[in-house]
Write an enzyme that holds these catalytic residues in place. Structure first.
Site, mmCIF file in Angstrom:
data_model
loop_
_atom_site.group_PDB
_atom_site.id
_atom_site.type_symbol
_atom_site.label_atom_id
_atom_site.label_comp_id
_atom_site.label_asym_id
_atom_site.label_seq_id
_atom_site.Cartn_x
_atom_site.Cartn_y
_atom_site.Cartn_z
ATOM 1 C CE LYS A 1 -4.289 -1.745 1.675
ATOM 2 N NZ LYS A 1 -5.035 -2.387 2.553
HETATM 3 N N1 GLU Z 1 -9.215 -7.775 4.689
HETATM 4 C C1 GLU Z 1 -7.965 -8.725 4.367
HETATM 5 C C2 GLU Z 1 -6.775 -7.782 3.632
HETATM 6 O O1 GLU Z 1 -7.251 -6.678 3.306
HETATM 7 C C3 GLU Z 1 -8.011 -9.679 3.364
HETATM 8 C C4 GLU Z 1 -9.262 -10.852 3.817
HETATM 9 C C5 GLU Z 1 -9.402 -12.078 2.989
HETATM 10 O O2 GLU Z 1 -9.162 -11.911 1.777
HETATM 11 O O3 GLU Z 1 -9.484 -13.085 3.562
HETATM 12 O O4 GLU Z 1 -5.797 -8.099 3.759
#
Ligand code: GLU
Length: 290
Positions: free
Chosen positions: A262
């Site tokens: 990011k």
């Molecule tokens: N929210 C998680 C992330 O941004 C990914 C969740 C998932 O795909 O299990 O890394």
């Protein structure tokens, strides 16, 4: 066979090419199977999530040509549901309050002789040798000390008995789409955090709950979350939830050979979009068919 998959980003930054790969892979797999592609916003970390990142997620994915049903589930709106799951696990006796500071955990995890993997927060805590007495726990709670709710691998093993060793999941290989059984090793990440004193959930808890609630049959996500899957399979067993098929795809690397992150502002989808790139160019660049 029904096929429901999802892309579940956290709005803590702008999406990059690695996210585009993950989202398109899931979207195209759903389309090929005549199934459904969902978008879910994993925004339980109120301190790090920002509305402008969430808006950009919608804009970037729509620009890429992806479509999903609305309303989109936003985890921050369902904290009571996660609290109920945590309470259930507490009733089962498989979670405990851990009052150790991060520094103390790091010290303990470094001294662990057989650290089998790396926790999602970079450290693996194998759990206490002896659990705290009810009196000490009461005392610390009344003093307002912060704590984390951790999932006890040991207590889970005690509860499930022989079933613990039989935990497993079907893994679909990227590219070939062949499937094979994987034996789950929930101890890989140690006793993970499932909640905190003031937050009744964590990534592991809410993702497991939501995948089941939303009827997700296929989880397609990066291989950085492979170890987490072993924990999720244990949680599914404890909570009586179905285990989806998992595909952990390779992680894309940028021109410098490093994984997209990011922090790489120049390679965000928003920046590429504003610089006049076309969605087809993005697909080509990440090696996906038009
Ligand atoms: N929210 C998680 C992330 O941004 C990914 C969740 C998932 O795909 O299990 O890394």
């Amino acid at each position: 066979m029904s096929f429901i998959t999802r892309f579940a980003p956290s709005p803590t930054g702008f999406l990059h090419l690695g996210h585009a790969y993950s989202a398109i892979l899931a979207h195209d797999a759903a389309r090929a199977a005549g199934g459904e592609f969902l978008l879910r916003i994993e925004d339980i970390d109120a301190a790090r999530c920002r509305p402008e990142f969430e808006t950009a997620i919608h804009d970037d994915l729509a620009w890429l040509g992806l479509r999903w049903p609305t309303p989109v589930r936003r985890q921050s709106e369902h904290l009571a549901a996660y609290a109920a799951v945590l309470e259930r696990l507490n009733t089962l006796g498989v979670v405990y309050r851990c009052f150790l500071t991060r520094k103390e955990i790091v010290a303990l995890s470094l001294s662990a002789p057989h650290t089998p993997g790396e926790g999602s927060d970079g450290v693996v805590y194998a759990g206490p040798v002896q659990h705290m007495s009810a009196d000490e726990e009461e005392d610390r709670i009344s003093r307002g000390e912060p704590f984390a709710w951790r999932l006890s691998i040991r207590y889970s093993q005690d509860l499930l008995g022989e079933d613990f060793a039989r935990l497993g999941f079907v893994e679909r290989d990227e590219g070939s789409n062949t499937e094979h059984m994987v034996t789950a090793r929930p101890a890989l990440l140690g006793d993970v955090i499932l909640g905190r004193k003031d937050t009744p959930t964590s990534y592991h808890l809410s993702v497991t709950h939501d995948d089941a609630l939303q009827g997700v049959t296929h989880v397609i996500r990066g291989e950085d979350l492979r170890a987490s899957t072993h924990v999720h399979v244990l949680l599914q067993r404890l909570l009586g939830l179905p285990t989806p098929v998992y595909m952990h795809h390779h992680l894309l690397t940028g021109p410098d050979g490093k994984r997209y992150a990011k922090r790489d502002q120049s390679l965000t989808l928003a920046a590429l979009r504003q610089a006049g790139a076309y969605p087809a160019e993005i697909r080509a660049r990440i090696g996906l068919p038009a």
